[in-house]
Design a protein around this motif. Structure first.
Motif, PDB file in Angstrom:
ATOM      1  N   SER A  12       1.000  -1.196   0.050  1.00 32.95           N
ATOM      2  CA  SER A  12      -0.031  -0.045  -0.207  1.00 32.95           C
ATOM      3  C   SER A  12       0.678   1.232   0.029  1.00 32.95           C
ATOM      4  CB  SER A  12      -1.025   0.032   1.073  1.00 32.95           C
ATOM      5  OG  SER A  12      -1.848  -1.034   1.147  1.00 32.95           O
ATOM      6  N   LEU A  13       1.940   1.442   0.895  1.00 24.43           N
ATOM      7  CA  LEU A  13       2.897   2.394   0.937  1.00 24.43           C
ATOM      8  C   LEU A  13       3.462   2.642  -0.537  1.00 24.43           C
ATOM      9  CD1 LEU A  13       4.239   2.179   4.313  1.00 24.43           C
ATOM     10  CD2 LEU A  13       2.659   3.753   3.393  1.00 24.43           C
ATOM     11  N   PHE A  14       3.969   1.510  -1.036  1.00 23.67           N
ATOM     12  CA  PHE A  14       4.636   1.353  -2.420  1.00 23.67           C
ATOM     13  C   PHE A  14       3.619   2.176  -3.474  1.00 23.67           C
ATOM     14  CE2 PHE A  14       5.546  -0.322  -6.641  1.00 23.67           C
ATOM     15  CZ  PHE A  14       6.621   0.113  -6.836  1.00 23.67           C
ATOM     16  N   ILE A  15       2.368   1.679  -3.508  1.00 24.38           N
ATOM     17  CA  ILE A  15       1.398   2.123  -4.438  1.00 24.38           C
ATOM     18  C   ILE A  15       1.242   3.700  -4.225  1.00 24.38           C
ATOM     19  CG2 ILE A  15      -1.023   1.924  -5.331  1.00 24.38           C
ATOM     20  CD1 ILE A  15      -0.652  -0.896  -4.806  1.00 24.38           C
ATOM     21  N   LEU A  16       0.951   4.005  -2.951  1.00 23.18           N
ATOM     22  CA  LEU A  16       0.812   5.357  -2.445  1.00 23.18           C
ATOM     23  C   LEU A  16       1.754   6.347  -3.166  1.00 23.18           C
ATOM     24  CD1 LEU A  16      -1.160   7.334  -1.176  1.00 23.18           C
ATOM     25  CD2 LEU A  16       0.095   7.101   0.783  1.00 23.18           C
ATOM     26  N   ALA A  17       3.029   5.959  -2.848  1.00 21.77           N
ATOM     27  CA  ALA A  17       4.316   6.642  -3.138  1.00 21.77           C
ATOM     28  C   ALA A  17       4.427   6.905  -4.918  1.00 21.77           C
ATOM     29  CB  ALA A  17       5.640   6.105  -2.606  1.00 21.77           C
ATOM     30  N   ALA A  18       4.356   5.745  -5.344  1.00 21.80           N
ATOM     31  CA  ALA A  18       4.243   5.568  -7.041  1.00 21.80           C
ATOM     32  C   ALA A  18       3.073   6.540  -7.562  1.00 21.80           C
ATOM     33  CB  ALA A  18       4.033   4.289  -7.290  1.00 21.80           C
ATOM     34  N   CYS A  19       2.020   6.697  -6.995  1.00 26.50           N
ATOM     35  CA  CYS A  19       0.888   7.350  -7.595  1.00 26.50           C
ATOM     36  C   CYS A  19       1.100   8.973  -6.936  1.00 26.50           C
ATOM     37  CB  CYS A  19      -0.252   6.873  -7.048  1.00 26.50           C
ATOM     38  SG  CYS A  19      -0.356   5.308  -8.000  1.00 26.50           S
ATOM     39  N   GLY A  20       2.202   9.431  -6.463  1.00 27.67           N
ATOM     40  CA  GLY A  20       2.213  10.736  -6.109  1.00 27.67           C
ATOM     41  C   GLY A  20       1.751  10.962  -5.013  1.00 27.67           C
ATOM     42  N   GLY A  21       1.248  10.261  -3.904  1.00 30.07           N
ATOM     43  CA  GLY A  21       0.903  10.320  -2.662  1.00 30.07           C
ATOM     44  C   GLY A  21      -0.694  10.456  -2.661  1.00 30.07           C
ATOM     45  N   GLY A  22      -1.285  10.155  -3.657  1.00 33.96           N
ATOM     46  CA  GLY A  22      -2.692  10.288  -3.476  1.00 33.96           C
ATOM     47  C   GLY A  22      -3.326  11.704  -3.648  1.00 33.96           C
ATOM     48  N   GLY A  23      -2.586  12.730  -3.785  1.00 33.90           N
ATOM     49  CA  GLY A  23      -2.942  14.015  -3.987  1.00 33.90           C
ATOM     50  C   GLY A  23      -3.626  14.033  -5.292  1.00 33.90           C
ATOM     51  N   GLY A  24      -4.032  15.437  -5.561  1.00 34.36           N
ATOM     52  CA  GLY A  24      -4.812  16.154  -6.848  1.00 34.36           C
ATOM     53  C   GLY A  24      -4.035  15.976  -7.939  1.00 34.36           C
ATOM     54  N   GLY A  25      -2.549  15.628  -7.776  1.00 39.77           N
ATOM     55  CA  GLY A  25      -1.827  15.383  -8.828  1.00 39.77           C
ATOM     56  C   GLY A  25      -1.421  16.849  -9.457  1.00 39.77           C
ATOM     57  N   SER A  26      -1.789  17.755  -8.845  1.00 44.31           N
ATOM     58  CA  SER A  26      -1.357  19.173  -9.418  1.00 44.31           C
ATOM     59  C   SER A  26      -0.784  20.129  -8.433  1.00 44.31           C
ATOM     60  CB  SER A  26      -2.545  20.020  -9.416  1.00 44.31           C
ATOM     61  OG  SER A  26      -2.620  21.288 -10.005  1.00 44.31           O
ATOM     62  N   THR A  27       0.354  20.716  -8.956  1.00 43.40           N
ATOM     63  CA  THR A  27       1.117  21.715  -8.026  1.00 43.40           C
ATOM     64  C   THR A  27       0.317  23.066  -7.799  1.00 43.40           C
ATOM     65  OG1 THR A  27       3.554  20.661  -8.759  1.00 43.40           O
ATOM     66  CG2 THR A  27       3.390  22.930  -7.610  1.00 43.40           C
ATOM     67  N   PRO A  28      -0.094  23.493  -6.933  1.00 38.76           N
ATOM     68  CA  PRO A  28      -0.895  24.965  -7.206  1.00 38.76           C
ATOM     69  C   PRO A  28       0.181  26.116  -7.688  1.00 38.76           C
ATOM     70  CG  PRO A  28      -0.163  24.573  -4.933  1.00 38.76           C
ATOM     71  CD  PRO A  28       0.172  23.225  -5.674  1.00 38.76           C
ATOM     72  N   THR A  29      -0.424  27.088  -8.308  1.00 41.18           N
ATOM     73  CA  THR A  29       0.279  28.148  -8.953  1.00 41.18           C
ATOM     74  C   THR A  29       0.844  28.845  -7.805  1.00 41.18           C
ATOM     75  OG1 THR A  29      -1.030  27.960 -10.759  1.00 41.18           O
ATOM     76  CG2 THR A  29       0.152  29.964 -10.596  1.00 41.18           C
ATOM     77  N   PRO A  30       2.154  29.247  -7.902  1.00 44.08           N
ATOM     78  CA  PRO A  30       2.704  30.095  -6.857  1.00 44.08           C
ATOM     79  C   PRO A  30       2.282  31.524  -6.951  1.00 44.08           C
ATOM     80  CG  PRO A  30       4.363  29.181  -7.867  1.00 44.08           C
ATOM     81  CD  PRO A  30       3.250  28.797  -8.698  1.00 44.08           C
ATOM     82  N   SER A  31       2.312  32.432  -5.957  1.00 42.95           N
ATOM     83  CA  SER A  31       2.010  33.698  -6.251  1.00 42.95           C
ATOM     84  C   SER A  31       3.173  34.534  -6.645  1.00 42.95           C
ATOM     85  CB  SER A  31       1.373  34.495  -5.078  1.00 42.95           C
ATOM     86  OG  SER A  31       2.321  34.521  -3.872  1.00 42.95           O
ATOM     87  N   ALA A  32       2.834  35.405  -7.569  1.00 44.06           N
ATOM     88  CA  ALA A  32       4.086  36.323  -7.943  1.00 44.06           C
ATOM     89  C   ALA A  32       4.293  37.650  -6.854  1.00 44.06           C
ATOM     90  CB  ALA A  32       3.684  36.810  -9.369  1.00 44.06           C
ATOM     91  N   ALA A  33       4.508  37.142  -5.675  1.00 41.34           N
ATOM     92  CA  ALA A  33       4.550  38.202  -4.852  1.00 41.34           C
ATOM     93  C   ALA A  33       5.420  39.183  -4.811  1.00 41.34           C
ATOM     94  CB  ALA A  33       4.460  37.587  -3.289  1.00 41.34           C
ATOM     95  N   SER A  34       6.517  38.810  -5.678  1.00 43.66           N
ATOM     96  CA  SER A  34       7.645  39.981  -5.750  1.00 43.66           C
ATOM     97  C   SER A  34       7.572  40.739  -6.918  1.00 43.66           C
ATOM     98  CB  SER A  34       9.259  39.169  -5.847  1.00 43.66           C
ATOM     99  OG  SER A  34       8.923  38.147  -6.947  1.00 43.66           O
ATOM    100  N   CYS A  35       6.531  40.453  -7.965  1.00 41.79           N
ATOM    101  CA  CYS A  35       6.234  41.255  -9.004  1.00 41.79           C
ATOM    102  C   CYS A  35       4.947  41.891  -9.048  1.00 41.79           C
ATOM    103  CB  CYS A  35       5.898  39.770  -9.961  1.00 41.79           C
ATOM    104  SG  CYS A  35       5.481  40.812 -11.737  1.00 41.79           S
ATOM    105  N   SER A  36       5.052  42.944  -9.563  1.00 44.88           N
ATOM    106  CA  SER A  36       3.695  44.060  -9.574  1.00 44.88           C
ATOM    107  C   SER A  36       3.226  43.947 -10.769  1.00 44.88           C
ATOM    108  CB  SER A  36       4.133  45.394  -9.103  1.00 44.88           C
ATOM    109  OG  SER A  36       4.593  45.512  -7.824  1.00 44.88           O
ATOM    110  N   PRO A  37       1.949  43.430 -10.844  1.00 50.59           N
ATOM    111  CA  PRO A  37       1.299  43.413 -12.625  1.00 50.59           C
ATOM    112  C   PRO A  37       0.926  44.580 -12.916  1.00 50.59           C
ATOM    113  CG  PRO A  37      -0.104  42.314 -10.750  1.00 50.59           C
ATOM    114  CD  PRO A  37       1.263  42.743 -10.247  1.00 50.59           C
TER     115      PRO A  37
END
Length: 170
Positions: A12-37
């Motif tokens: 179970s631990l191997f499958i969980l790790a191989a599948c990316g930890g079971g999360g949503g499969g997405s890295t959230p978009t970081p904020s561009a805090a140092s940039c002023s649009p």
């Protein structure tokens, strides 16, 4: 704990790790805090989606200006003037932005690059009457990570904010 239960736990631990930890499969978009649009300062972040057992990761540039919270691989419509693609957000590390012609050749006229993506990286594009009407912004490392730039010539005081059209990979 029996040997069978221990084996099931490890599987179970191997499958969980191989599948990316079971999360949503997405890295959230970081904020561009140092940039002023703004109309002419485009804040760039990198969004990663996918992953899992096969490591299929998709990367997009997310472009934000003064009227947009950020859209992946945004189709830009720009007018005469000077624009900055601000890559100071840490998510840009390893994803240097380049400007290309519609045919995919590097476009360097009026393009100045400074700093390092992910810390102080910026690409400046000066658009004049001699700029091709169709350009692209793209990662020099990941083909298909970027979008189109349509040039609409006019007075530099009439700078156009980019369109709300999104594109998949071009």
């Amino acid at each position: 704990m029996t040997l069978r239960n221990l084996s099931l736990l490890f599987i179970s631990l191997f499958i969980l790790a191989a599948c990316g930890g079971g999360g949503g499969g997405s890295t959230p978009t970081p904020s561009a805090a140092s940039c002023s649009p703004s109309t002419t300062n485009l804040c760039i972040t990198v969004r990663e989606t996918g992953g899992g057992a096969y490591g299929n990761v998709s990367r997009d540039y997310v472009v934000q200006n003064s009227s947009s919270a950020g859209t992946a691989n945004k189709a830009l419509t720009l007018n005469a003037g000077t624009y900055v693609f601000d890559q100071t957000d840490s998510s840009n590390s390893g994803h240097p932005l380049v400007i290309l012609t519609g045919g995919g050749a590097s476009y360097t006229t009026g393009v100045t690059t400074s700093g390092t993506p992910g810390t102080d990286g910026k690409t400046q594009l000066v658009i004049t009457a001699s700029t091709p009407v169709s350009l692209q912004y793209q990662s020099s490392v990941h083909e298909g990570m970027g979008g189109t730039i349509s040039i609409v010539l006019g007075e530099s005081s009439d700078q156009v904010e980019f369109t709300e059209t999104t594109e998949a990979n071009f």
